[in-house]
Motif scaffolding. Sequence first.
Motif, PDB file in Angstrom:
ATOM      1  N   UNK A  84       0.830  -1.206   0.000  1.00 16.72           N
ATOM      2  CA  UNK A  84       0.000   0.000   0.000  1.00 16.72           C
ATOM      3  C   UNK A  84       0.868   1.260   0.000  1.00 16.72           C
ATOM      4  N   UNK A  85       1.963   1.234   0.765  1.00 20.44           N
ATOM      5  CA  UNK A  85       2.876   2.382   0.799  1.00 20.44           C
ATOM      6  C   UNK A  85       3.465   2.618  -0.580  1.00 20.44           C
ATOM      7  N   UNK A  86       3.892   1.557  -1.224  1.00 16.17           N
ATOM      8  CA  UNK A  86       4.485   1.673  -2.561  1.00 16.17           C
ATOM      9  C   UNK A  86       3.481   2.238  -3.570  1.00 16.17           C
ATOM     10  N   UNK A  87       2.232   1.832  -3.447  1.00 12.26           N
ATOM     11  CA  UNK A  87       1.205   2.307  -4.382  1.00 12.26           C
ATOM     12  C   UNK A  87       0.818   3.763  -4.140  1.00 12.26           C
ATOM     13  N   UNK A  88       1.125   4.269  -2.952  1.00  6.79           N
ATOM     14  CA  UNK A  88       0.820   5.665  -2.641  1.00  6.79           C
ATOM     15  C   UNK A  88       1.823   6.639  -3.280  1.00  6.79           C
ATOM     16  N   UNK A  89       2.943   6.129  -3.723  1.00  4.89           N
ATOM     17  CA  UNK A  89       3.947   6.990  -4.347  1.00  4.89           C
ATOM     18  C   UNK A  89       3.494   7.412  -5.747  1.00  4.89           C
ATOM     19  N   UNK A  90       4.012   8.527  -6.254  1.00  6.46           N
ATOM     20  CA  UNK A  90       3.691   8.937  -7.627  1.00  6.46           C
ATOM     21  C   UNK A  90       4.117   7.852  -8.618  1.00  6.46           C
ATOM     22  N   UNK A  91       3.438   7.734  -9.754  1.00  4.57           N
ATOM     23  CA  UNK A  91       3.738   6.659 -10.726  1.00  4.57           C
ATOM     24  C   UNK A  91       5.199   6.624 -11.160  1.00  4.57           C
ATOM     25  N   UNK A 110       7.992  12.238  -0.299  1.00  3.56           N
ATOM     26  CA  UNK A 110       6.654  11.669  -0.496  1.00  3.56           C
ATOM     27  C   UNK A 110       6.272  10.713   0.639  1.00  3.56           C
ATOM     28  N   UNK A 111       7.249  10.032   1.211  1.00  3.87           N
ATOM     29  CA  UNK A 111       6.951   9.158   2.357  1.00  3.87           C
ATOM     30  C   UNK A 111       6.456   9.988   3.542  1.00  3.87           C
ATOM     31  N   UNK A 112       7.052  11.173   3.733  1.00  3.48           N
ATOM     32  CA  UNK A 112       6.639  12.024   4.848  1.00  3.48           C
ATOM     33  C   UNK A 112       5.270  12.646   4.627  1.00  3.48           C
ATOM     34  N   UNK A 113       4.761  12.595   3.404  1.00  2.97           N
ATOM     35  CA  UNK A 113       3.427  13.108   3.119  1.00  2.97           C
ATOM     36  C   UNK A 113       2.362  12.017   3.139  1.00  2.97           C
ATOM     37  N   UNK A 114       2.746  10.802   3.501  1.00  2.00           N
ATOM     38  CA  UNK A 114       1.795   9.698   3.590  1.00  2.00           C
ATOM     39  C   UNK A 114       0.831   9.924   4.753  1.00  2.00           C
ATOM     40  N   UNK A 115      -0.307   9.204   4.785  1.00  2.00           N
ATOM     41  CA  UNK A 115      -1.188   9.266   5.968  1.00  2.00           C
ATOM     42  C   UNK A 115      -0.404   8.885   7.233  1.00  2.00           C
ATOM     43  N   UNK A 142       2.815   6.369   7.806  1.00  2.00           N
ATOM     44  CA  UNK A 142       4.099   6.971   8.170  1.00  2.00           C
ATOM     45  C   UNK A 142       4.633   6.351   9.472  1.00  2.00           C
ATOM     46  N   UNK A 143       3.737   6.175  10.444  1.00  2.00           N
ATOM     47  CA  UNK A 143       4.153   5.559  11.712  1.00  2.00           C
ATOM     48  C   UNK A 143       4.606   4.128  11.497  1.00  2.00           C
ATOM     49  N   UNK A 144       3.922   3.416  10.617  1.00  2.00           N
ATOM     50  CA  UNK A 144       4.309   2.034  10.348  1.00  2.00           C
ATOM     51  C   UNK A 144       5.696   1.983   9.701  1.00  2.00           C
ATOM     52  N   UNK A 145       5.929   2.878   8.756  1.00  2.00           N
ATOM     53  CA  UNK A 145       7.244   2.931   8.108  1.00  2.00           C
ATOM     54  C   UNK A 145       8.344   3.219   9.138  1.00  2.00           C
ATOM     55  N   UNK A 146       8.073   4.127  10.064  1.00  3.49           N
ATOM     56  CA  UNK A 146       9.063   4.455  11.088  1.00  3.49           C
ATOM     57  C   UNK A 146       9.350   3.247  11.974  1.00  3.49           C
ATOM     58  N   UNK A 147       8.289   2.518  12.309  1.00  3.87           N
ATOM     59  CA  UNK A 147       8.470   1.342  13.155  1.00  3.87           C
ATOM     60  C   UNK A 147       9.301   0.278  12.442  1.00  3.87           C
TER      61      UNK A 147
END
Length: 621
Positions: free
Chosen positions: A246-253, A281-286, A290-295
């Motif tokens: 889901x994180x990968x799909x949130x990035x621009x194409x 773009x990762x820092x602009x995620x929901x 973002x918290x999951x990525x940090x963990x």
Amino acid sequence: MKEKWRVVSHLLEQEYGMKFVPSYEGWGCGYDPMHLPLLEMWARAEVEEVPPAVRKPEGIVFDINQLSRKSEEEILTEIRHEVSLLETNFYLWRLGQREFFRFGYPPTSFLVLYAPLESLKADKRITERHPHSSSYLQQRYLHILSQLEDLYPHHLMALGFIALWTGREDLLSPLVSRQVRSLARAMQEYLSLPDGQAYDVLMEEFFGKYRVLLEEAQELNFVDLLLEEARGRNRQDGHRGRIMTDVLKKLPPHLQDFILKNRDLKAVQIPSDVVKDLVKHIRNLPDWMKDYMKQMSYLNMLERDVSFLRLFLPKTLEVELEHRGFLTFLFKPWQEERSGRSLSSSSHSRKDLSDKDKQFLRETGLTEEEYRSYRLMLKDVLPHVEALRRKFEKLLPKEEEYWWGRYHTGRRLNLKKLSVEVPTGRGRIYQRRVVPERKELAFKLVIDVSSSMRKEEKLVSAMKALLLVAETLSSMGMPLSVDLFSERVMTLKDFDEDYRNFRSKFMQIPSMVGGATNIELALLKAFDHLSSYCKTTHRRGVLILFSDGEPTRGLKGTELKKIIDTMKKEYPLVGVGVGQSRNYIEEYFDRTAIKVSDISRLPSAFSFVLENYFRRLTSVD
């Protein structure tokens, strides 16, 4: 022992005033058992300073396998390096991790910088005493540098100080070389100052530049996690894989396409402008993403740091990573053995036994000294064994028939019920012959023998409790199996094993103490063993686990409690914990937990558990 190792041991004993023992089993060291509690408190940063005598080990075990192909001078230098590392201030190892943890960084990131510097400081002490050792130490570091890979900027900075010390700055990139050269004076100051002052220099002079590299490393780690997802590594973990997808799909194409096309690269190989764009773009995620990525990044950084650190930690100390991320050093007493390796020069192999010991061994399975120790311990519990046996025998129904009940038909009148049944007209005035069912039990005991069992006479009390239970059940012909556990599980007695074999193994328990605590592994193995035995013998089983501390390996917290709750649905499962402070056994076992505040009451706690389950499981239907 070969003459070569005799010479090495003798030279080192004269130099350091402690015992040196060659071994084929690996590295190790041992301390005075009287000093262990204080030593461990110091290493956990609970006590700031301890006397030098407490910090000095009684002896060192060195690994012949690693040293056999080296010259005598190289062997001496290698062992001196390990001994010199033990002179480091372990209090500061934990203190620095706490400070970095408060700053929001993985605590091991402090050790990435501190461990190599302390290694250099140890080698500086060696070269001052033995200048000719310098070339061997430099060769050792070049070998370490050749083994490292997947390095982040903060790793490279730490290695930069080693390259600077060895005079091999040509191994550094221009950027790292500039950073390290700017700290050359501070490094020399660090290596020359006492521990506390050197620590202050590190936090004041090194931390600012090091912190910038840590931030850069975290950004690169975010990108590495995305690249791993693109390669499909996270699909083995379904939950993590779905979220990372889901994180990968949130990035621009265009960034998604870039990650997929370059998935075989590592983050350090990707242009810095692309890395900055990805991180933005990762820092602009929901927030939840973002918290999951940090963990995930935090845990991944811990793993990478530990992989880097293993080459700079003392080989003589067993090291593990706690669930909080703080590195732990496990100190061992000199008198004990571990995995068959003796840490005591007074230990004897079976081949060296006297004729009298051999006779005792044939008759009892124990040497004369072991037999006396066994009899002394047995003497303390023997008076209670007979009393418990008689008490438990009364709870077990005999294989004798008797008359019981109130029935409309039968062959014998129930004289006690005539006065009630005749006036009321119900007519249930007969008794029938009954043969009681003897419900057999099987007990599985699981005993903690991790490092913490050395404190407060816990091991002695646990052994007495085990001996009390074993002697009682053996006299009743009741099946018993015993497992010992730390980070691994060892079977001391199987259900069908002759009780005489148990005695010789019982006296070996002190030699098995040491290591971390893995309650999950112990319970899973014990449950499978008990379940298999009960199904084949049609008995009812009871599983009793004793531990004195928090699990440091395997599952913890909610996950471990779920496993225990699931097991309780199949078999009675009792946890016995000891100690005045918070006891994790109470937390995990809930209503079936027994807390023993005084270690001397441990044997009575085990007998209480036995009596309780005899009453509950052997009642007549």
